[in-house]
Write a protein that holds these residues in place. Structure first.
Motif, PDB file in Angstrom:
ATOM      1  N   ILE A 182      49.762  49.346  38.874  1.00  0.00           N
ATOM      2  CA  ILE A 182      48.478  49.695  38.255  1.00  0.00           C
ATOM      3  C   ILE A 182      47.927  48.521  37.441  1.00  0.00           C
ATOM      4  O   ILE A 182      46.733  48.205  37.487  1.00  0.00           O
ATOM      5  N   LEU A 183      48.831  47.856  36.701  1.00  0.00           N
ATOM      6  CA  LEU A 183      48.404  46.775  35.811  1.00  0.00           C
ATOM      7  C   LEU A 183      48.102  45.469  36.547  1.00  0.00           C
ATOM      8  O   LEU A 183      47.289  44.663  36.069  1.00  0.00           O
ATOM      9  N   GLY A 190      41.087  40.918  35.952  1.00  0.00           N
ATOM     10  CA  GLY A 190      40.271  41.373  34.840  1.00  0.00           C
ATOM     11  C   GLY A 190      39.750  42.785  35.072  1.00  0.00           C
ATOM     12  O   GLY A 190      39.530  43.200  36.212  1.00  0.00           O
ATOM     13  N   PHE A 191      39.558  43.526  33.982  1.00  0.00           N
ATOM     14  CA  PHE A 191      39.061  44.896  34.093  1.00  0.00           C
ATOM     15  C   PHE A 191      38.410  45.276  32.770  1.00  0.00           C
ATOM     16  O   PHE A 191      39.073  45.393  31.739  1.00  0.00           O
ATOM     17  N   GLY A 192      37.083  45.457  32.774  1.00  0.00           N
ATOM     18  CA  GLY A 192      36.366  45.800  31.548  1.00  0.00           C
ATOM     19  C   GLY A 192      36.565  44.715  30.496  1.00  0.00           C
ATOM     20  O   GLY A 192      36.312  43.531  30.743  1.00  0.00           O
ATOM     21  N   PRO A 193      37.059  45.083  29.320  1.00  0.00           N
ATOM     22  CA  PRO A 193      37.264  44.079  28.251  1.00  0.00           C
ATOM     23  C   PRO A 193      38.481  43.176  28.486  1.00  0.00           C
ATOM     24  O   PRO A 193      38.673  42.195  27.783  1.00  0.00           O
ATOM     25  N   ILE A 194      39.328  43.536  29.484  1.00  0.00           N
ATOM     26  CA  ILE A 194      40.533  42.737  29.759  1.00  0.00           C
ATOM     27  C   ILE A 194      40.133  41.507  30.573  1.00  0.00           C
ATOM     28  O   ILE A 194      39.584  41.632  31.676  1.00  0.00           O
ATOM     29  N   PRO A 195      40.383  40.300  30.068  1.00  0.00           N
ATOM     30  CA  PRO A 195      40.004  39.088  30.811  1.00  0.00           C
ATOM     31  C   PRO A 195      40.923  38.852  32.014  1.00  0.00           C
ATOM     32  O   PRO A 195      42.074  39.304  32.039  1.00  0.00           O
ATOM     33  N   ALA A 196      40.401  38.141  33.005  1.00  0.00           N
ATOM     34  CA  ALA A 196      41.204  37.775  34.173  1.00  0.00           C
ATOM     35  C   ALA A 196      42.238  36.722  33.763  1.00  0.00           C
ATOM     36  O   ALA A 196      41.886  35.680  33.230  1.00  0.00           O
ATOM     37  N   MET A 197      43.504  37.004  34.006  1.00  0.00           N
ATOM     38  CA  MET A 197      44.572  36.084  33.616  1.00  0.00           C
ATOM     39  C   MET A 197      45.144  35.297  34.792  1.00  0.00           C
ATOM     40  O   MET A 197      45.980  34.422  34.606  1.00  0.00           O
ATOM     41  N   GLY A 198      44.734  35.642  36.017  1.00  0.00           N
ATOM     42  CA  GLY A 198      45.278  34.951  37.173  1.00  0.00           C
ATOM     43  C   GLY A 198      46.752  35.260  37.369  1.00  0.00           C
ATOM     44  O   GLY A 198      47.206  36.375  37.103  1.00  0.00           O
ATOM     45  N   ILE A 199      47.518  34.252  37.768  1.00  0.00           N
ATOM     46  CA  ILE A 199      48.932  34.458  38.071  1.00  0.00           C
ATOM     47  C   ILE A 199      49.711  34.889  36.822  1.00  0.00           C
ATOM     48  O   ILE A 199      50.702  35.614  36.911  1.00  0.00           O
ATOM     49  N   LYS A 200      49.262  34.452  35.635  1.00  0.00           N
ATOM     50  CA  LYS A 200      49.910  34.881  34.390  1.00  0.00           C
ATOM     51  C   LYS A 200      49.826  36.397  34.242  1.00  0.00           C
ATOM     52  O   LYS A 200      50.741  37.038  33.704  1.00  0.00           O
ATOM     53  N   GLY A 201      48.735  36.999  34.735  1.00  0.00           N
ATOM     54  CA  GLY A 201      48.560  38.446  34.654  1.00  0.00           C
ATOM     55  C   GLY A 201      49.655  39.197  35.395  1.00  0.00           C
ATOM     56  O   GLY A 201      50.074  40.278  34.968  1.00  0.00           O
ATOM     57  N   ALA A 203      52.787  38.227  35.712  1.00  0.00           N
ATOM     58  CA  ALA A 203      53.970  38.189  34.850  1.00  0.00           C
ATOM     59  C   ALA A 203      53.824  39.152  33.676  1.00  0.00           C
ATOM     60  O   ALA A 203      54.770  39.864  33.321  1.00  0.00           O
ATOM     61  N   VAL A 204      52.633  39.189  33.067  1.00  0.00           N
ATOM     62  CA  VAL A 204      52.385  40.089  31.934  1.00  0.00           C
ATOM     63  C   VAL A 204      52.531  41.545  32.378  1.00  0.00           C
ATOM     64  O   VAL A 204      53.116  42.371  31.666  1.00  0.00           O
ATOM     65  N   ALA A 205      52.006  41.857  33.570  1.00  0.00           N
ATOM     66  CA  ALA A 205      52.124  43.221  34.099  1.00  0.00           C
ATOM     67  C   ALA A 205      53.589  43.612  34.264  1.00  0.00           C
ATOM     68  O   ALA A 205      53.991  44.737  33.930  1.00  0.00           O
ATOM     69  N   SER A 206      54.403  42.676  34.757  1.00  0.00           N
ATOM     70  CA  SER A 206      55.833  42.948  34.932  1.00  0.00           C
ATOM     71  C   SER A 206      56.508  43.210  33.594  1.00  0.00           C
ATOM     72  O   SER A 206      57.311  44.140  33.457  1.00  0.00           O
ATOM     73  N   VAL A 207      56.186  42.383  32.584  1.00  0.00           N
ATOM     74  CA  VAL A 207      56.810  42.540  31.264  1.00  0.00           C
ATOM     75  C   VAL A 207      56.429  43.882  30.630  1.00  0.00           C
ATOM     76  O   VAL A 207      57.275  44.564  30.041  1.00  0.00           O
ATOM     77  N   ILE A 208      55.169  44.276  30.773  1.00  0.00           N
ATOM     78  CA  ILE A 208      54.730  45.573  30.227  1.00  0.00           C
ATOM     79  C   ILE A 208      55.443  46.718  30.948  1.00  0.00           C
ATOM     80  O   ILE A 208      55.876  47.694  30.332  1.00  0.00           O
ATOM     81  N   ALA A 209      55.579  46.573  32.282  1.00  0.00           N
ATOM     82  CA  ALA A 209      56.278  47.597  33.070  1.00  0.00           C
ATOM     83  C   ALA A 209      57.735  47.709  32.629  1.00  0.00           C
ATOM     84  O   ALA A 209      58.269  48.820  32.455  1.00  0.00           O
TER      85      ALA A 209
END
Length: 458
Positions: A182-183, A190-201, A203-209
């Motif tokens: 989902i993340l 990017g989604f709404g106020p969330i900026p596009a992070m590219g490939i870093k996004g 990794a961030v999605a994995s850490v949040i999961a």
């Protein structure tokens, strides 16, 4: 009246085939779910372009090294806790679980810290170009920091499996995969106020999961299952840590041998050209799916073995081991027939080049014939760890890969080219499986004799 389907599994008394089935099916579902969401992860990164996809491909050997350490420590955790539970020492098992979480986090933190400081050196050594380095930095800087969080659900799931619960770990695996899926698009593009992070996004999605899985697993272990406790009882922290590391470190070492062997195998295949390497890559992905049941059993059989070992019920260990082997030989024979029957269509689904199609079909006609035999090796290896004989498991891995599998594949390659290479690999597995079966059953006899001696002295 209690519903039988919700009845807690008793690894020391319930019928063996039914028990292994109840444990393995949920684990298999969890693994399939996680695999599907990992494919989603790769898909979204691929939409960023060729360079980000190539960059994330370079990260696999490095991330696999950290994950191999985590898997090894989880094997040690499961073996130690399951034995304690089997012997009826719940207090010891609870404290061992706490120690496992702390020790594993420390080990991964040290490895991740070294990796974080060495990103440029490691990936330059792997051959990554300067063009890819910014993408690799973006991804790995976050991944290394988050890997300390990754270890907690892996060890927590090992604690649950040791108690005979494989359903909850599969739910947690699936939950983390769903959160990640989902993340991924939200953080990458990017989604709404969330900026596009590219490939870093990614990794961030994995850490949040992983973080969400940590909250869930700790709640279950502490509040629901009550499988963690700071009460050391007769133990000390160092004694508990040594027990876990005695099995975990050799298990991690054995896991790390596999990518080395695959690199050597790929180098041999590369002598036949890029098309052969492409076909071998496709075949390897098919193999990972075709052997899912073996891998699921390799996670559910050890807790059964360890608990019954702790209870001194060696006859149940032997029966479970042989039951699992018979099932895997029959199951993988069925998988082989399905792959052979579908090889024409599957090869064309993955490739359009005639030579690549030909090699994929050759792969599917030969190597899957040995997947059942390979299953004997994998299950023997995991059962050695469960029997608290980790050096046997490590030695078996070394014997398989560097005395039989790779040498026989090399010899076959010299004699008959690519076809000989595949046949040689299968023959190498046959020899190793024979040794593994004899060695493990002989070890059970020795363990049984030791138990009888201890009973006589008592």
């Amino acid at each position: 009246m209690q519903n039988n389907s919700s009845k807690k599994i008793d690894l020391l008394a319930d019928p063996i085939p039914a028990t292994l089935k109840k444990m393995t099916v949920p684990m298999l579902i969890g693994m399939i779910t996680l695999m599907l969401f990992n494919l989603v992860d790769t898909f979204f990164v691929s939409l960023l372009g060729t360079d980000p996809l190539a960059a994330i491909s370079f990260t696999f050997p490095v991330t696999f090294t950290v994950i191999s350490l985590a898997i090894g420590l989880s094997i040690g955790t499961s073996a130690v806790i399951a034995k304690a539970l089997g012997s009826g020492d719940l207090a010891q098992a609870r404290f061992d679980g706490v120690v496992a979480l702390i020790v594993s986090a420390c080990f991964v933190a040290v490895l991740a810290f070294i990796g974080y400081l060495s990103i440029d050196y490691i990936f330059a050594l792997l051959g990554a170009s300067q063009t890819l380095m910014p993408y690799i930095h973006d991804y790995m800087a976050v991944w290394f920091i988050g890997s300390v969080i990754l270890i907690t659900p892996m060890i927590g799931n090992a604690v649950l499996r040791a108690s005979g619960d494989t359903k909850t770990p599969s739910i947690i695996m699936g939950f983390a995969g769903i959160v990640n899926a989902i993340l991924d698009p939200m953080l990458i593009f990017g989604f709404g106020p969330i900026p596009a992070m590219g490939i870093k996004g990614a990794a961030v999605a994995s850490v949040i999961a992983w973080s969400s899985a940590v909250v869930l697993i700790l709640y279950i272990l502490i509040s629901q299952k009550k499988l963690l406790s700071l009460d050391a009882g007769q133990q000390t922290f160092m004694r508990a840590a040594r027990k876990i590391l005695k099995i975990g470190v050799p298990a991690a070492s054995a896991n790390m041998l596999t990518p080395i062997a695959m690199a050597v195998m790929t180098a041999m295949v590369a002598k036949h050209g890029d098309t052969a390497v492409a076909a071998f890559g496709v075949g390897s992905r098919i193999e990972s799916i075709a052997c899912l049941v073996v891998l699921a059993l390799s996670m559910t059989l050890p807790p059964f073995v360890s608990q019954n070992f702790g209870a001194g019920k060696i006859e149940r260990v032997e029966e479970a081991y042989k039951t699992a082997l018979k099932f895997i030989l029959g199951w993988q024979l069925g998988i082989y027939l399905v792959l052979v029957a579908s090889s024409y269509w599957l090869s064309r689904a993955f490739a359009s080049d005639p030579h690549v199609i030909e090699v994929i079909q050759l792969f599917m006609w030969i190597l899957p014939l040995g997947y059942g035999i390979q299953g004997i090796i994998i299950l023997s290896n995991s059962s050695f760890n469960a029997l608290h004989l980790p050096m046997n498991a490590l030695l078996l891995s070394i014997v398989r890969l560097f005395i039989f599998y790779l040498p026989f594949a090399y010899l076959g390659n010299v004699i008959a080219g690519l076809e000989g290479l595949f046949i040689g690999a299968v023959i190498g597995n046959v020899f190793t499986a024979a040794i593994a079966y004899y060695w493990f059953t002989h070890s059970l006899v020795n363990v049984s004799k030791q138990n009888k001696k201890q009973e006589c002295t008592v």
